[in-house]
Design an enzyme around this catalytic site. Structure first.
Site, PDB file in Angstrom:
ATOM      1  CG  ASP A 464      -1.939   1.047   1.278  1.00  0.00           C
ATOM      2  OD1 ASP A 464      -2.825   1.021   0.404  1.00  0.00           O
ATOM      3  OD2 ASP A 464      -1.880   1.916   2.168  1.00  0.00           O
ATOM      4  CD  GLU A 504      -2.410   2.422  -3.434  1.00  0.00           C
ATOM      5  OE1 GLU A 504      -3.537   2.935  -3.469  1.00  0.00           O
ATOM      6  OE2 GLU A 504      -1.642   2.529  -2.455  1.00  0.00           O
TER       7      GLU A 504
END
Length: 693
Positions: A464, A504
């Site tokens: 993330d 990401e």
């Protein structure tokens, strides 16, 4: 990841990709796009915040605008053939009308006196040029992909044909959308070796997927809200994922991405800009203890069994890793951890997690009783661990590495200072957190995350918020995870492929950037979702995109994009058009894309958007629909056939791409060693009755 604020989604691609005018409204972290039409104003609900407006797809001749200040009720000039970017500050919550004047190339913004209705927005179908298919047999030219005399089978219709003069004649299957998937009738006995460039990754948001154990639905005193349940835990768990592994495998899946499983903050914060609902960390991105599984999701035995059962089915398991931030300080955590910064009212419940707003209050109102200037905040994470706006804590910065995303505590991962975990964390029941000598913040976070790999044989990570942590931390994480997986395999007598890491980077598209040098094997491709609109309207529209992706894959040996059509942080594709035909065609465009792909749970059965209040993204995390009507059963069948076709042929994602000229429609071959397939598109079907059954 998901934030405690209204977000608007979908990323901007190159202006040349838009066939019609498009408006993107974005915050600093998220954005959402809308088609512009001169026929009627576009009305969008906006909350008090700073936004950026980006307008693309304006054709014709006009004077380029450089700097322009946004004024309401006054026409704003737009650029032609290039993007117009305008900052705007919304000072009042409400509905805002955007009126596009195609003749004068202007945009007028006006605040609406009344709120718009809750009628669901349905996007008009893109207007694209596309060949049509009126039924009957079609001739598919194969170039030199197969030798004459080779027998081929169409995966969708089951028809068997023989190559003659480098072509075959057949009829597309009914409900195929004019698509033909050709493979050799006699395939090699040896199963194709897995290739990450051909990965078909199924993303499961655990809480919303399948509830197999109702006994843990309200762990830590978490409650339902008795209303729309927008931000509450719904009960999905690891056992629920295990129950559905055969279903997941039927989609051609070879890797599962699980939303974060670690223990989350135990209470709620106010949801949306208005605090209209209690927002719990059901999504998994607000960690409290990185070394424990959240009780709502299950326990370590569940995780062990999930990994074992997935591996039996040839499915790899990816954990979602968050290193940039922890979760918010909720009432439940402040009370349980004895952080004395709350001044409860006389009418507060004994268990602060039971607090509810009174008349005239919102779910934000509990903050009125928290003293954010109290020096006792040092007993929370402490200023050596995180940046945040509290006494004796470092203040968040303004760049990607030092900012505080949506007010979340930002771990100081670049610090070289030795730190000790806070007392509440060391004393957390069942924790594996141990105070280490000379450990930095990054040292602890890397140890906590890779311990899951060492103990359970996790195959890889989805990472993330990559751009918000320095590259050296990601490099160290990859090295530590690789060692941990090697250790687990040695202890358990297993072998396998190297540890795999997907990142990401918000807004990243399909190109090789320096992030690949920081240990990443793949990056999520935000570019594809935008192109799905036209690709679902006409499969031929994917030609340039496929060629571009394939060319980059060929030129860059370590490059791998992971494309998607829906996600928890953008939109559900089905919510864009509410069309099963478009959903089916988008599935074809995605599943046949070069490079890896990611399927968001429920894409394959057209999962509907759920209630979301004034935070659009909450609707993208609706409950999985397991009861399927006829349309959804048909869509699922199409998805399964394409997914299995992709899995059986690594050439689709990892092979060399060659477009094959046709008299009508579109076709290409993909080749990887001995693996060869041809995909053909006869054109948009004008009547389903004319296609073969």
């Amino acid at each position: 990841m998901k934030f405690n604020k209204i977000s608007l989604v979908l990323l901007l691609a190159s202006p040349s990709l838009f066939a019609s005018p498009n408006l993107t409204i974005s915050t600093s972290t998220n954005s959402r796009d809308f088609p512009l039409s001169s026929e009627s104003p576009l009305v969008v609900p906006l909350t008090k915040a700073s936004y950026t407006l980006k307008v693309t797809g304006i054709e014709g001749n006009c004077i380029a605008q450089t700097e322009q200040k946004v004024k309401f009720n006054q026409p704003l000039s737009l650029n032609c053939a290039s993007m117009t970017e305008l900052p705007i500050k919304i000072r009042f919550n409400g509905d805002y009308a955007f009126t596009f004047d195609a003749d004068n190339k202007t945009l007028l913004i006006k605040r609406q006196p009344k709120k718009s209705t809750k009628k669901a927005f349905k996007r008009p179908l893109p207007q694209v040029q596309c060949d049509s298919y009126d039924g009957g047999e079609v001739t598919v030219h194969l170039a030199d992909t197969y030798k004459d005399g080779t027998q081929l089978k169409d995966k969708l219709s089951g028809q068997v044909v023989t190559v003659t003069k480098q072509q075959v004649i057949l009829t597309p299957a009914v409900n195929s959308g004019g698509l033909i998937l050709l493979e050799p009738l006699h395939k090699p006995v040896k199963e194709a070796e897995f290739n990450w460039r051909n990965a078909n990754i199924y993303f499961v948001m655990i809480d919303r997927f399948n509830n197999a154990d109702t006994s843990n639905d309200n762990s830590y005193g978490r409650r339902k809200d008795g209303k729309d349940e927008i931000g509450t835990f719904h009960g999905g768990d690891l056992k629920g994922v295990i129950e559905k592994l055969d279903y997941i495998k039927s989609l051609g899946t070879n890797a599962i991405w699980l939303s974060p499983i670690v223990e989350q903050v135990q209470g709620f914060v106010g949801g949306g800009n208005a605090g209209s609902f209690p927002f719990y960390s059901y999504h998994g991105y607000w960690a409290r203890d990185f070394t424990k599984i959240d009780n709502n999701f299950g326990n370590e035995d569940d995780l062990k069994r999930l990994v074992e059962e997935a591996h039996k089915r040839g499915i790899k398991v990816l954990l979602d890793v968050v290193i940039n931030h922890s979760g918010y300080a909720t009432l439940a955590d402040l009370q349980g951890d004895d952080i004395p910064v709350v001044n409860p009212s006389s009418d507060w419940p004994a268990q602060w997690s039971d607090w509810q707003p009174s008349t005239g209050q919102s779910w934000h109102s509990f903050n009125d009783n928290i003293d954010y200037n109290n020096v006792e905040w040092s007993r929370w994470w402490g200023g050596d661990w995180v940046r945040t706006g509290l006494p004796n804590y470092p203040k968040p910065g303004t760049n990607d590495r030092t900012l505080s995303l949506a007010g979340l505590p930002d771990f100081i991962t670049e610090s070289s200072k030795s730190v000790t975990p806070p007392e509440w964390l060391l004393n957390n029941p069942g924790t594996r957190v141990i105070s280490r000598d000379n450990y930095t913040v990054a040292d602890y976070l890397i140890e906590w995350q890779t311990d899951w790999v060492r103990r359970f044989g996790i195959d890889g990570y989805r990472v993330d918020t990559v751009k918000h942590v320095s590259g050296d931390v990601w490099t160290r994480l990859k090295q530590a995870a690789t060692t941990s997986l090697d250790d687990w395999r040695e202890e358990n007598g297993k072998t396998g492929q190297p540890f795999w890491m997907m990142g990401e980077v918000w807004g990243h598209s399909a190109y090789r950037s320096p992030y690949y040098d920081d240990g990443f094997d793949a990056l999520i491709n935000f570019d594809m979702q935008k192109k799905m609109d036209q690709g679902a309207s006409c499969f031929s529209q994917m030609a340039d995109t496929y060629q571009s992706y394939a060319d980059t894959l060929k030129q860059e040996p370590d490059f791998n994009p992971v494309s998607y059509m829906s996600s928890h942080d953008t939109e559900l594709f089905f919510g864009r058009f509410k069309s099963f035909e478009m959903q089916r065609n988008a599935a074809s465009a995605l599943l046949l894309s070069p490079g890896a792909i990611q399927v968001y749970y429920g894409d394959e059965v057209a999962r509907n958007i759920g209630p979301y209040g004034d935070d659009f993204h909450q609707g993208t995390r609706s409950d999985m629909n397991w009861s399927l009507d006829a349309n959804r059963q048909q869509l699922l069948k199409h998805w399964q056939i394409l997914g299995q076709f992709r899995q059986e042929h690594p050439a689709i994602g990892a092979g060399e791409h060659h477009e094959i000229k046709q008299q009508k429609g579109y076709a290409f071959s993909r080749t990887l060693g001995a693996d060869r397939v041809v995909v053909a598109f006869a054109g948009n079907v004008t009547s389903a009755d004319n296609t073969s059954k």
